[in-house]
Scaffold this active site. Structure first.
Site, mmCIF file in Angstrom:
data_model
loop_
_atom_site.group_PDB
_atom_site.id
_atom_site.type_symbol
_atom_site.label_atom_id
_atom_site.label_comp_id
_atom_site.label_asym_id
_atom_site.label_seq_id
_atom_site.Cartn_x
_atom_site.Cartn_y
_atom_site.Cartn_z
ATOM 1 N NE ARG A 12 6.289 12.989 -14.681
ATOM 2 C CZ ARG A 12 5.343 13.799 -14.246
ATOM 3 N NH1 ARG A 12 4.109 13.358 -14.090
ATOM 4 N NH2 ARG A 12 5.608 15.071 -13.990
ATOM 5 C CG ASP A 13 2.926 15.674 -17.000
ATOM 6 O OD1 ASP A 13 1.778 15.331 -17.306
ATOM 7 O OD2 ASP A 13 3.153 16.527 -16.134
ATOM 8 C CG HIS A 204 4.957 20.608 -14.004
ATOM 9 N ND1 HIS A 204 5.701 19.589 -14.572
ATOM 10 C CD2 HIS A 204 3.664 20.221 -14.147
ATOM 11 C CE1 HIS A 204 4.890 18.655 -15.029
ATOM 12 N NE2 HIS A 204 3.647 19.023 -14.794
ATOM 13 C CG HIS A 206 -0.385 20.611 -17.027
ATOM 14 N ND1 HIS A 206 -0.454 19.503 -17.839
ATOM 15 C CD2 HIS A 206 0.454 20.277 -16.011
ATOM 16 C CE1 HIS A 206 0.289 18.533 -17.328
ATOM 17 N NE2 HIS A 206 0.856 18.976 -16.220
ATOM 18 C CB CYS A 237 -2.455 14.584 -13.388
ATOM 19 S SG CYS A 237 -2.670 13.539 -11.932
HETATM 20 N N1 COA Z 1 6.687 0.176 -8.186
HETATM 21 C C1 COA Z 1 6.043 -0.937 -8.637
HETATM 22 N N2 COA Z 1 4.935 -1.423 -8.079
HETATM 23 C C2 COA Z 1 4.477 -0.799 -6.999
HETATM 24 C C3 COA Z 1 5.102 0.331 -6.466
HETATM 25 C C4 COA Z 1 6.249 0.851 -7.129
HETATM 26 N N3 COA Z 1 6.878 1.930 -6.728
HETATM 27 N N4 COA Z 1 4.415 0.745 -5.394
HETATM 28 C C5 COA Z 1 3.378 -0.111 -5.241
HETATM 29 N N5 COA Z 1 3.411 -1.048 -6.209
HETATM 30 C C6 COA Z 1 2.436 -2.127 -6.452
HETATM 31 C C7 COA Z 1 2.223 -3.049 -5.273
HETATM 32 O O1 COA Z 1 3.109 -4.138 -5.323
HETATM 33 C C8 COA Z 1 0.792 -3.499 -5.473
HETATM 34 O O2 COA Z 1 0.758 -4.464 -6.492
HETATM 35 P P1 COA Z 1 -0.343 -5.639 -6.478
HETATM 36 O O3 COA Z 1 -1.677 -4.928 -6.503
HETATM 37 O O4 COA Z 1 -0.040 -6.405 -7.725
HETATM 38 O O5 COA Z 1 -0.107 -6.372 -5.214
HETATM 39 C C9 COA Z 1 0.118 -2.242 -6.039
HETATM 40 O O6 COA Z 1 1.166 -1.498 -6.652
HETATM 41 C C10 COA Z 1 -0.538 -1.391 -4.978
HETATM 42 O O7 COA Z 1 0.391 -1.181 -3.928
HETATM 43 P P2 COA Z 1 0.051 -0.446 -2.559
HETATM 44 O O8 COA Z 1 1.283 -0.366 -1.739
HETATM 45 O O9 COA Z 1 -1.186 -1.076 -1.937
HETATM 46 O O10 COA Z 1 -0.231 1.017 -3.027
HETATM 47 P P3 COA Z 1 -1.582 1.818 -3.184
HETATM 48 O O11 COA Z 1 -2.607 1.045 -3.929
HETATM 49 O O12 COA Z 1 -1.933 2.397 -1.858
HETATM 50 O O13 COA Z 1 -1.053 2.990 -4.168
HETATM 51 C C11 COA Z 1 0.921 4.183 -4.888
HETATM 52 C C12 COA Z 1 -0.032 3.886 -3.747
HETATM 53 C C13 COA Z 1 1.744 5.374 -4.466
HETATM 54 C C14 COA Z 1 1.812 2.973 -5.111
HETATM 55 C C15 COA Z 1 0.125 4.467 -6.192
HETATM 56 O O14 COA Z 1 -0.963 5.310 -5.926
HETATM 57 C C16 COA Z 1 0.971 5.081 -7.261
HETATM 58 O O15 COA Z 1 1.921 4.462 -7.755
HETATM 59 N N6 COA Z 1 0.638 6.315 -7.687
HETATM 60 C C17 COA Z 1 1.388 7.006 -8.729
HETATM 61 C C18 COA Z 1 0.655 8.217 -9.107
HETATM 62 C C19 COA Z 1 1.277 8.914 -10.285
HETATM 63 O O16 COA Z 1 2.249 8.515 -10.879
HETATM 64 N N7 COA Z 1 0.634 10.043 -10.621
HETATM 65 C C20 COA Z 1 0.987 10.844 -11.733
HETATM 66 C C21 COA Z 1 2.166 11.698 -11.506
HETATM 67 S S1 COA Z 1 1.933 13.016 -10.363
HETATM 68 ZN ZN ZN Z 2 2.046 17.688 -15.004
#
Ligand code: COA
Ligand code: ZN
Length: 308
Positions: A12-13, A204, A206, A237
């Site tokens: 994952r990370d 956790h 780094h 990240c």
């Molecule tokens: N699984 C799959 N797709 C997802 C989803 C999920 N859990 N959540 C949102 N999406 C998709 C939406 O369908 C949308 O798709 P589109 O652009 O094709 O229409 C897009 O992602 C954006 O969705 P939205 O609800 O507008 O979210 P956002 O742009 O405000 O982003 C998060 C919010 C939380 C979804 C996004 O920032 C994210 O997934 N972050 C993960 C961060 C991460 O993993 N960091 C590292 C680990 S700490």
């Molecule tokens: Zn980390």
């Protein structure tokens, strides 16, 4: 029986920040290998937006493809309710929620305020209630934020309280960009352990500034027993400038075993697997044991040609 628990988080990370696409079959093969090495916990992938983390867009397929070892807890990271729905369908044993101590990093990571994150967590906990799925709550940037700098301990402790009020099964304090130092770790971990038992607290770290193992030992000395670590020292990240690898699993496990702690992990097998990473990823990785070998890997004496 183990004296220290390592959760393997490279899949994952580590893979969330790899620049090239790692095929699903390779991810499944690596997780299946790790499942047979004595880890009790493996973080498999993230059920997040494929736009945010393209390298993990196959989380559902990876969960479907792996051969589950019943003694391993398979974890998926999530940031919203949609992620929780996907984790339920995939049959994840545990979801790992993530919020940042720093508002700025939370915005960069999940595009929302920490209050909005907790509002989402409430619906997530409600949704998974009644299922067998465990819930862990992570606090990113607990020891410092690359945008805001040091985070107040009181702020981190208050976030722990918010998670505990939600009824989570465990909490992770994450040093997202390796800003922690051992004195700070001792202080914050000791205070966290006043709120929850060592069996429910994960650290956790780094190794961004070379302090990863020092921080692990500092946390261990004040009672922490659960740590995240990544094969080969992969990790970072994508939403934190300057992020680099987690503490390296085989380096940390080697240290623990050399100090007489039982980890339950098959170190030679782990080392052999980590040595396959540069070939798979196409670049060198930070792990040191894979380059140096273990203390017991002796060399022939140049004069006699015999091992000492
Ligand atoms: N699984 C799959 N797709 C997802 C989803 C999920 N859990 N959540 C949102 N999406 C998709 C939406 O369908 C949308 O798709 P589109 O652009 O094709 O229409 C897009 O992602 C954006 O969705 P939205 O609800 O507008 O979210 P956002 O742009 O405000 O982003 C998060 C919010 C939380 C979804 C996004 O920032 C994210 O997934 N972050 C993960 C961060 C991460 O993993 N960091 C590292 C680990 S700490
Ligand atoms: Zn980390």
């Amino acid at each position: 029986m183990t004296d220290i628990v390592f959760q393997e988080v490279a899949m994952r990370d580590g893979l969330q920040i790899e620049p090239s696409w790692i095929p699903t079959a390779d991810k499944v093969r690596l997780i299946d290998a790790l499942s047979q090495m004595g880890f009790s916990r493996i973080e498999v992938s993230s059920f997040v937006s494929p736009r945010a983390v393209p390298g993990l867009r196959d989380a559902d397929e990876v969960f479907a493809g792996i051969a589950r070892n019943p003694s391993v807890v398979y974890v998926g990271l999530i940031a919203n309710l949609r992620g929780a729905e996907r984790a339920l369908v995939a049959g994840a044993d545990e979801i790992n929620l993530v919020v940042s101590a720093s508002e700025t990093h939370n915005l960069a990571n999940v595009q929302m305020s920490t209050d909005s994150s907790f509002a989402a967590f409430e619906s997530i906990v409600e949704r998974v209630d009644g299922s067998a799925m465990l819930v862990n709550g992570s606090i990113a940037t607990s020891f410092g934020c690359p945008f805001e700098g040091t985070q107040a301990e009181e702020r981190v402790l208050a976030l722990i309280d918010r998670y505990l009020a939600l009824g989570v099964d465990g909490i992770t304090l994450a040093d997202t960009t390796g800003m922690a130092n051992p004195a700070q770790v001792k202080r914050l971990v000791a205070r966290a352990l006043e709120k929850l038992p060592a069996s429910a607290l994960t650290l956790h770290f780094h190794n961004t500034r070379g302090l990863g193992l020092a921080n692990l030992l500092a946390a261990y000395e004040v009672g922490a027993r659960r740590f995240d670590a990544a094969l080969g020292g992969l990790g970072g990240c994508p939403f934190a400038p300057g992020a680099s690898g987690n503490i390296c699993s085989e380096d940390a496990i080697n240290m623990a075993e050399e100090m007489g702690m039982r980890t339950g992990v098959d170190l030679p097998a782990l080392l052999a697997l980590s040595r396959t990473l540069p070939g798979l990823l196409g670049h060198d990785v930070p792990g040191q044991l894979m380059k140096a070998g273990r203390n017991c890997d002796l060399h022939p004496c140049p004069q006699t040609g015999l091992a000492a």
